[in-house]
Design a protein around this motif. Structure first.
Motif, PDB file in Angstrom:
ATOM      1  N   HIS A   4       0.705  -1.188  -0.079  1.00  0.00           N
ATOM      2  CA  HIS A   4      -0.084  -0.027  -0.142  1.00  0.00           C
ATOM      3  C   HIS A   4       1.022   1.308  -0.046  1.00  0.00           C
ATOM      4  N   VAL A   5       0.497   2.404  -0.900  1.00  0.00           N
ATOM      5  CA  VAL A   5       1.154   3.514  -0.762  1.00  0.00           C
ATOM      6  C   VAL A   5       0.849   4.544   0.385  1.00  0.00           C
ATOM      7  N   ASP A   6       1.876   4.657   1.090  1.00  0.00           N
ATOM      8  CA  ASP A   6       1.697   5.573   2.274  1.00  0.00           C
ATOM      9  C   ASP A   6       1.938   6.916   1.588  1.00  0.00           C
ATOM     10  N   PHE A   7       0.977   7.940   2.178  1.00  0.00           N
ATOM     11  CA  PHE A   7       1.157   9.172   1.969  1.00  0.00           C
ATOM     12  C   PHE A   7       0.763  10.416   3.001  1.00  0.00           C
ATOM     13  N   LEU A   8       1.188  11.402   2.648  1.00  0.00           N
ATOM     14  CA  LEU A   8       0.901  12.419   3.779  1.00  0.00           C
ATOM     15  C   LEU A   8       0.665  13.665   2.959  1.00  0.00           C
ATOM     16  N   VAL A  51      -8.272   6.352   6.309  1.00  0.00           N
ATOM     17  CA  VAL A  51      -7.957   7.705   6.229  1.00  0.00           C
ATOM     18  C   VAL A  51      -7.901   8.494   7.232  1.00  0.00           C
ATOM     19  N   PHE A  52      -6.829   9.117   7.598  1.00  0.00           N
ATOM     20  CA  PHE A  52      -6.666  10.129   8.828  1.00  0.00           C
ATOM     21  C   PHE A  52      -6.568  11.336   8.059  1.00  0.00           C
ATOM     22  N   PHE A  53      -7.391  12.392   8.973  1.00  0.00           N
ATOM     23  CA  PHE A  53      -7.209  13.442   8.596  1.00  0.00           C
ATOM     24  C   PHE A  53      -7.734  14.328   9.710  1.00  0.00           C
ATOM     25  N   GLY A  54      -7.310  15.693   9.454  1.00  0.00           N
ATOM     26  CA  GLY A  54      -7.657  16.793  10.336  1.00  0.00           C
ATOM     27  C   GLY A  54      -7.002  18.221  10.353  1.00  0.00           C
ATOM     28  N   VAL A  55      -6.981  18.731  11.307  1.00  0.00           N
ATOM     29  CA  VAL A  55      -6.495  20.413  11.335  1.00  0.00           C
ATOM     30  C   VAL A  55      -5.531  20.569  12.711  1.00  0.00           C
ATOM     31  N   ALA A  99      -3.693  11.697   5.849  1.00  0.00           N
ATOM     32  CA  ALA A  99      -2.543  10.568   5.867  1.00  0.00           C
ATOM     33  C   ALA A  99      -3.192   9.319   5.497  1.00  0.00           C
ATOM     34  N   SER A 100      -2.458   8.070   5.259  1.00  0.00           N
ATOM     35  CA  SER A 100      -2.863   6.747   4.910  1.00  0.00           C
ATOM     36  C   SER A 100      -2.628   6.035   6.140  1.00  0.00           C
ATOM     37  N   SER A 101      -1.844   6.666   7.119  1.00  0.00           N
ATOM     38  CA  SER A 101      -1.611   5.662   8.280  1.00  0.00           C
ATOM     39  C   SER A 101      -1.620   6.692   9.629  1.00  0.00           C
ATOM     40  N   GLU A 102      -1.737   5.902  10.831  1.00  0.00           N
ATOM     41  CA  GLU A 102      -1.808   6.738  12.044  1.00  0.00           C
ATOM     42  C   GLU A 102      -0.387   7.174  12.247  1.00  0.00           C
ATOM     43  N   ARG A 103       0.794   6.490  11.802  1.00  0.00           N
ATOM     44  CA  ARG A 103       1.961   6.823  12.042  1.00  0.00           C
ATOM     45  C   ARG A 103       2.353   8.262  11.421  1.00  0.00           C
ATOM     46  N   LEU A 104       1.718   8.299  10.117  1.00  0.00           N
ATOM     47  CA  LEU A 104       1.981   9.500   9.344  1.00  0.00           C
ATOM     48  C   LEU A 104       1.192  10.644   9.991  1.00  0.00           C
TER      49      LEU A 104
END
Length: 469
Positions: free
Chosen positions: A315-319, A355-359, A367-372
């Motif tokens: 899976h492609v990780d991205f931020l 999918v992780f997101f926020g402000v 982001a694609s992961s909790e780490r990122l």
């Protein structure tokens, strides 16, 4: 004394005029180019091998099957390719030895004959004619159409030097390969082709804006870089949803990303572009079922970065990080079908993936992961050089070739086996990164950066094929 100075000046001027007179027509292939050429490419063989520090005399040994052809062509002069408005396309070369060229053509299956003061060569897909100075080769041309072109070819061979507008653009470029093409018909062609893919609907390329434009291309070799550049002439302004990068997101985590890209834009304009692509339009509709995706996109105003931390993986990780004009969309957060991770942090599941997101700090992250997601909007220890150079550009992107080849060389695939051949491995290890920059709406540059001089990278290959090792 004054008379002596005047005499010397006159002598120098006379010498310059004589040199210009005798050398101006040495490039006979240039005379063949039709005045109505819509596209022209110029290749400087002597320039290429000079940049690579490889003697021109050894070039035939690099191409054993084409040795006779290379020896018959004058490599100290340019090689031209062209396409004309009335459909002619082909090549023009300067000839050093016409007899040797005819012999080489015969070995490649060309039939030859002498007619109308010229030597003619032809096979099933091309026809050419030559004299002692130059060769004109038209291709592709089916056998049934070849005879009809002879009159036009004789005219081109006998004409003087023509004023070729697109060639002027090519000549203004700097490089061992230079090219230019008129874009007057390109928008209609591209719009039709894109429409056939069903990915793009409607006209995305403005025909009127490019009706007088000429696109110039150049390939150049620097000490530690291979440089491709594009420049658009004849157009002062272009409809472009980008502004100069401010640099507000430079130096954020993750450090040393595999892929990094940065632009400056308004989210409303981005949203309009995404809606023209059916795939993205469908994804936006799905997202709007659980969050205020449109409202979130419209709040973007400023620098936007995309980082992919590593190569490979299932899976492609991205931020993705974006500068916000407002955070009004958070007012409806309690109504979203998502899971809260914090006051302004969320996670949702789309197409089976989280999918992780926020402000954070008035910046949007996806982001694609909790780490990122946990690294989002944090300052890195230091920004990469290519990131520091992004400020003021319209687009800046980079791909780390070292990480790419390191991943590709693992395992037992054909690519991995090839990359572990010593000579290829040595050349690959010398490659650093590929960077893409847009300095203005009219110019683009693609650079392949190397860790050691380009000529040293090619020297091992040249020594093998030229018989030095």
């Amino acid at each position: 004394m004054k008379k002596l100075v005047v005499a010397l000046i006159c002598l120098l001027l006379a010498g310059a005029v004589a040199a210009w007179y005798f050398l101006r027509d040495k490039d006979k292939a240039r005379n063949v180019l039709p005045a109505d050429a819509m596209a022209v490419a110029v290749f400087e063989p002597v320039g290429l091998f000079k940049e690579l520090d490889f003697p021109l005399s050894k070039v035939p040994k690099l191409v054993l099957n084409f040795e006779g052809l290379v020896e018959a062509v004058d490599l100290t002069e340019p090689v031209y390719a062209f396409a004309s408005e009335d459909g002619l396309s082909g090549f023009a070369l300067n000839v050093k030895d016409a007899d040797k060229l005819l012999e080489a053509a015969s070995s490649f299956g060309f039939a030859s004959e002498e007619q109308r003061g010229l030597w003619w060569i032809a096979n099933r897909n091309s026809i050419g004619c030559l004299d002692k100075d130059k060769l004109l080769l038209l291709a592709p041309v089916p056998e049934t159409q070849q005879d009809a072109l002879r009159d036009e070819m004789v005219k081109l061979m006998s004409q003087g030097r023509q004023d070729v507008p697109v060639l002027k653009t090519a000549e203004r470029q700097k490089g061992v390969v230079r090219a230019s093409v008129s874009l007057s018909n390109l928008p209609d062609i591209l719009n039709r082709q894109l429409a056939k893919t069903h990915i793009i609907s409607g006209e995305i390329i403005n025909s009127q804006a490019l009706s007088e434009a000429i696109l110039g291309y150049a390939f150049n070799i620097e000490k530690k870089a291979l440089v491709h550049s594009l420049r658009l002439e004849g157009v002062e302004t272009l409809p472009m949803p980008l502004s100069p990068i401010k640099g507000s997101l430079i130096g954020l985590e993750p450090e040393e990303p595999f892929v990094w890209a940065c632009v400056n834009m308004k989210g409303e304009e981005l949203l309009l572009q995404l809606r023209q692509v059916p795939l993205f339009r469908t994804a936006l509709l799905a997202l709007n079922m659980c969050v205020d995706a449109d409202m979130m996109m419209k709040a973007i105003d400023g620098d936007v970065t995309l980082a992919i931390p590593r190569a490979g993986g299932r899976h492609v990780d991205f931020l993705l990080t974006a500068t916000l004009d407002n955070t009004d969309f958070l007012a409806n957060a309690n109504d979203w079908s998502v899971t809260r991770r914090g006051r302004t942090d969320f996670v949702t599941t789309q197409y089976g993936a989280n999918v992780f997101f926020g402000v954070r700090d008035d910046r949007l992250y996806i982001a694609s992961s909790e780490r990122l997601a946990n690294k989002a909007c944090r300052e890195a220890d230091d920004a990469e050089d290519f990131q520091k150079e992004a400020k003021g550009k319209y687009l800046c992107a980079s791909l780390d070739l070292e990480k790419l080849f390191e991943t590709a060389s693992r395992g037992f695939s054909p690519t991995a086996i090839m990359l572990n051949i010593p000579q290829i491995r040595e050349a690959v290890n010398a490659l650093n990164c590929v960077s893409l920059t847009v300095d203005s709406p009219q110019s683009l540059e693609l650079r392949v950066e190397t860790d050691k001089p380009v000529k040293d990278i090619f020297s091992s290959f040249f020594s093998i094929f030229s018989g030095d090792k």
